[in-house]
Design a protein around this motif. Structure first.
Motif, PDB file in Angstrom:
ATOM      1  N   ASP A  90       0.827  -1.207   0.000  1.00  0.00           N
ATOM      2  CA  ASP A  90       0.000   0.000   0.000  1.00  0.00           C
ATOM      3  C   ASP A  90       0.862   1.260   0.000  1.00  0.00           C
ATOM      4  OD1 ASP A  90      -2.276  -1.511  -0.008  1.00  0.00           O
ATOM      5  OD2 ASP A  90      -2.744  -1.220   2.129  1.00  0.00           O
ATOM      6  N   LEU A  91       1.992   1.215   0.701  1.00  0.00           N
ATOM      7  CA  LEU A  91       2.857   2.385   0.747  1.00  0.00           C
ATOM      8  C   LEU A  91       3.534   2.622  -0.602  1.00  0.00           C
ATOM      9  CD1 LEU A  91       4.022   4.739   2.265  1.00  0.00           C
ATOM     10  CD2 LEU A  91       5.716   3.204   3.313  1.00  0.00           C
ATOM     11  N   VAL A  92       3.845   1.571  -1.315  1.00  0.00           N
ATOM     12  CA  VAL A  92       4.381   1.731  -2.674  1.00  0.00           C
ATOM     13  C   VAL A  92       3.369   2.485  -3.530  1.00  0.00           C
ATOM     14  CG1 VAL A  92       5.219   0.554  -4.735  1.00  0.00           C
ATOM     15  CG2 VAL A  92       5.755  -0.381  -2.474  1.00  0.00           C
ATOM     16  N   HIS A  93       2.103   2.088  -3.431  1.00  0.00           N
ATOM     17  CA  HIS A  93       1.052   2.757  -4.197  1.00  0.00           C
ATOM     18  C   HIS A  93       0.900   4.213  -3.766  1.00  0.00           C
ATOM     19  CE1 HIS A  93      -0.993  -1.420  -4.938  1.00  0.00           C
ATOM     20  NE2 HIS A  93       0.175  -1.284  -5.559  1.00  0.00           N
ATOM     21  N   ALA A  94       0.966   4.456  -2.457  1.00  0.00           N
ATOM     22  CA  ALA A  94       0.840   5.822  -1.949  1.00  0.00           C
ATOM     23  C   ALA A  94       1.997   6.690  -2.424  1.00  0.00           C
ATOM     24  CB  ALA A  94       0.784   5.816  -0.424  1.00  0.00           C
ATOM     25  N   GLY A  95       3.193   6.116  -2.473  1.00  0.00           N
ATOM     26  CA  GLY A  95       4.350   6.854  -2.951  1.00  0.00           C
ATOM     27  C   GLY A  95       4.207   7.247  -4.408  1.00  0.00           C
ATOM     28  N   ALA A  96       3.715   6.317  -5.216  1.00  0.00           N
ATOM     29  CA  ALA A  96       3.503   6.626  -6.630  1.00  0.00           C
ATOM     30  C   ALA A  96       2.501   7.757  -6.786  1.00  0.00           C
ATOM     31  CB  ALA A  96       3.028   5.376  -7.361  1.00  0.00           C
ATOM     32  N   ALA A  97       1.436   7.716  -5.990  1.00  0.00           N
ATOM     33  CA  ALA A  97       0.408   8.759  -6.060  1.00  0.00           C
ATOM     34  C   ALA A  97       0.946  10.109  -5.595  1.00  0.00           C
ATOM     35  CB  ALA A  97      -0.796   8.356  -5.215  1.00  0.00           C
ATOM     36  N   ALA A  98       1.903  10.081  -4.658  1.00  0.00           N
ATOM     37  CA  ALA A  98       2.448  11.322  -4.105  1.00  0.00           C
ATOM     38  C   ALA A  98       3.525  11.950  -4.980  1.00  0.00           C
ATOM     39  CB  ALA A  98       3.010  11.063  -2.710  1.00  0.00           C
ATOM     40  N   GLY A  99       4.019  11.210  -5.959  1.00  0.00           N
ATOM     41  CA  GLY A  99       4.990  11.771  -6.879  1.00  0.00           C
ATOM     42  C   GLY A  99       6.432  11.392  -6.647  1.00  0.00           C
ATOM     43  N   VAL A 100       6.692  10.349  -5.841  1.00  0.00           N
ATOM     44  CA  VAL A 100       8.079   9.898  -5.705  1.00  0.00           C
ATOM     45  C   VAL A 100       8.527   9.273  -7.020  1.00  0.00           C
ATOM     46  CG1 VAL A 100       7.736   9.450  -3.240  1.00  0.00           C
ATOM     47  CG2 VAL A 100       7.592   7.559  -4.860  1.00  0.00           C
ATOM     48  N   SER A 101       9.827   9.231  -7.251  1.00  0.00           N
ATOM     49  CA  SER A 101      10.329   8.664  -8.500  1.00  0.00           C
ATOM     50  C   SER A 101      10.894   7.266  -8.320  1.00  0.00           C
ATOM     51  CB  SER A 101      11.413   9.568  -9.094  1.00  0.00           C
ATOM     52  OG  SER A 101      12.578   9.558  -8.284  1.00  0.00           O
ATOM     53  N   SER A 102      11.004   6.819  -7.057  1.00  0.00           N
ATOM     54  CA  SER A 102      11.641   5.524  -6.827  1.00  0.00           C
ATOM     55  C   SER A 102      11.238   4.962  -5.480  1.00  0.00           C
ATOM     56  CB  SER A 102      13.170   5.665  -6.893  1.00  0.00           C
ATOM     57  OG  SER A 102      13.633   6.613  -5.947  1.00  0.00           O
ATOM     58  N   VAL A 103      11.478   3.666  -5.325  1.00  0.00           N
ATOM     59  CA  VAL A 103      11.141   2.996  -4.069  1.00  0.00           C
ATOM     60  C   VAL A 103      12.145   1.888  -3.808  1.00  0.00           C
ATOM     61  CG1 VAL A 103       9.550   1.408  -5.241  1.00  0.00           C
ATOM     62  CG2 VAL A 103       9.317   1.797  -2.778  1.00  0.00           C
ATOM     63  N   MET A 104      12.510   1.721  -2.544  1.00  0.00           N
ATOM     64  CA  MET A 104      13.292   0.564  -2.119  1.00  0.00           C
ATOM     65  C   MET A 104      12.316  -0.389  -1.449  1.00  0.00           C
ATOM     66  SD  MET A 104      14.809  -1.080   0.662  1.00  0.00           S
ATOM     67  CE  MET A 104      16.104  -2.298   0.790  1.00  0.00           C
TER      68      MET A 104
END
Length: 287
Positions: A90-104
Motif C-alpha cells: 500500500d505504501l508503494v502505491h501511496a508513494g507513486a500517487a504522491a509523486g516519488v520517483s523511486s522505491v526501495m
C-alpha cells in the motif's frame, strides 16, 4: 528547477564514477537541511522517506512526501524523492500517487525464494508506474539486530537475484550497519569490486553514517553508487538541540532550537555530499 528522478541521478553518477548521496528525512527540518546542503555544495541529492518515518507521522505518507516533492521542485540543484525500506504494498502505491520517483522494496526478511517472488511482482507494478526500484538481498548488518556484523552479500546470488526480479539497483551487505552513531565501520572493498563486476545494476550502500570519510570515498571508487545516510543527520540534530537547551533551559519556542538543529544537519549533509561525490571538504565535528 523541476524535481528529477532517482534513476537519472544514479545513472549519471555511475557513468561519472561518482556516488550520489541519499538522506533519510524524518521532519520538514531534515528535508530543508538536505536541500540547503545540496544547493550550497552545488550537488544533486536524493531525499528519502522510510516506512518507519511514515509510521512516525501516524501512518500518513502524503504530507511528508508532498513536502519533500515540493522542496525538490523548488531546489536550485537536482533533487529526487525516494521511498526507503518499504515492506507494505500500500505504501508503494501511496508513494507513486504522491509523486516519488523511486522505491526501495525490502523483502529481505523473507526466504530467498519469497524475496524473489514478491520483489519481482512489486518491481513489475512499480515499473508500470514509471518508478525506479531498489531491493535488498538479505538484511544489512544491524537492521533491527537481526544480523551478525559479519553478514556479506554473495556476488553470484546477487547476480541471480537482480536478473530474476528485474530491479534497478541492489543494496548489498559489505560491512556497514544501520543506526551506527560512531564512524568506525570498515568495508570489504574487494567484495564491492566483485559485486560491481557480477551485478549489472548499480550498487547501494546502506548504513553509511557509521562509515568514515576515507572508507566512503573508497567504497564509491570500488563500485558503490547510491549511498544512504540517516543517523548522521539525527546525531547532528539531537546534539544541536541538546546544546541549545543546555545553554538556556528556559527556551520554549521550538524555533530557537530547531534552527540550530537544521543548521547542524545542513553542515553534516553538505560535508557528506562532497565526500560521496569524491570531492574534498573539511569534516565538521557533527558528521
Amino acid at each position: 528547477m523541476t524535481a528529477v528522478s532517482t534513476a537519472d541521478l544514479v545513472t549519471t553518477a555511475r557513468a561519472a564514477g561518482r556516488g550520489v548521496a541519499a538522506f533519510n528525512v524524518i521532519t520538514l527540518e531534515h528535508a530543508e537541511a538536505v536541500a540547503a546542503a545540496a544547493e550550497a555544495a552545488g550537488l544533486p541529492v536524493i531525499l528519502q522517506v522510510s516506512e518507519n518515518a511514515v509510521a512516525f507521522h501516524g501512518g500518513r505518507a502524503a504530507p511528508l512526501l508532498a513536502a519533500a516533492v515540493r522542496l525538490a521542485e523548488a531546489a536550485a540543484v537536482p533533487v529526487a524523492v525516494h521511498l526507503d525500506h518499504v515492506t507494505g504494498e500500500d505504501l508503494v502505491h501511496a508513494g507513486a500517487a504522491a509523486g516519488v520517483s523511486s522505491v526501495m522494496y525490502d523483502a529481505s526478511a523473507l526466504s530467498y525464494e519469497e524475496n524473489v517472488r514478491v520483489t519481482a511482482r512489486i518491481a513489475a507494478w512499480a515499473h508500470s508506474e514509471g518508478l525506479w526500484v531498489e531491493a535488498e538481498l538479505g538484511a544489512i548488518g544491524g537492521k533491527d539486530g537481526a544480523h551478525a556484523p559479519g553478514v556479506r552479500t554473495d556476488p553470484a546470488e546477487a547476480a541471480a537475484f537482480t536478473a530474476a526480479t528485474g530491479v534497478d539497483a541492489l543494496a548489498v551487505a559489505v560491512g556497514s550497519s544501520h543506526a551506527m552513531t560512531t564512524r568506525t565501520a570498515r568495508l570489504d572493498h574487494a567484495l564491492i569490486a566483485r559485486l560491481r563486476a557480477s551485478v549489472a545494476v548499480p550498487l547501494v550502500l546502506h548504513g553509511s553514517s557509521g562509515v568514515p570519510d576515507d572508507e566512503l570515498r573508497l567504497a564509491v571508487a570500488s563500485g558503490m553508487v547510491k549511498v544512504n545516510i540517516g543517523t548522521a543527520l539525527n546525531v547532528a540534530f539531537t546534539s544541536a538541540v541538546r546544546d541549545r537547551l543546555d545553554a538556556d533551559p528556559a527556551v520554549v519556542d521550538p524555533r530557537r532550537y530547531l534552527r540550530p538543529a537544521r543548521e547542524a544537519m545542513t553542515a553534516t549533509a553538505r560535508h557528506l555530499l562532497q565526500v560521496v561525490s569524491r570531492e574534498v571538504s573539511p569534516s565538521p565535528s557533527a558528521s
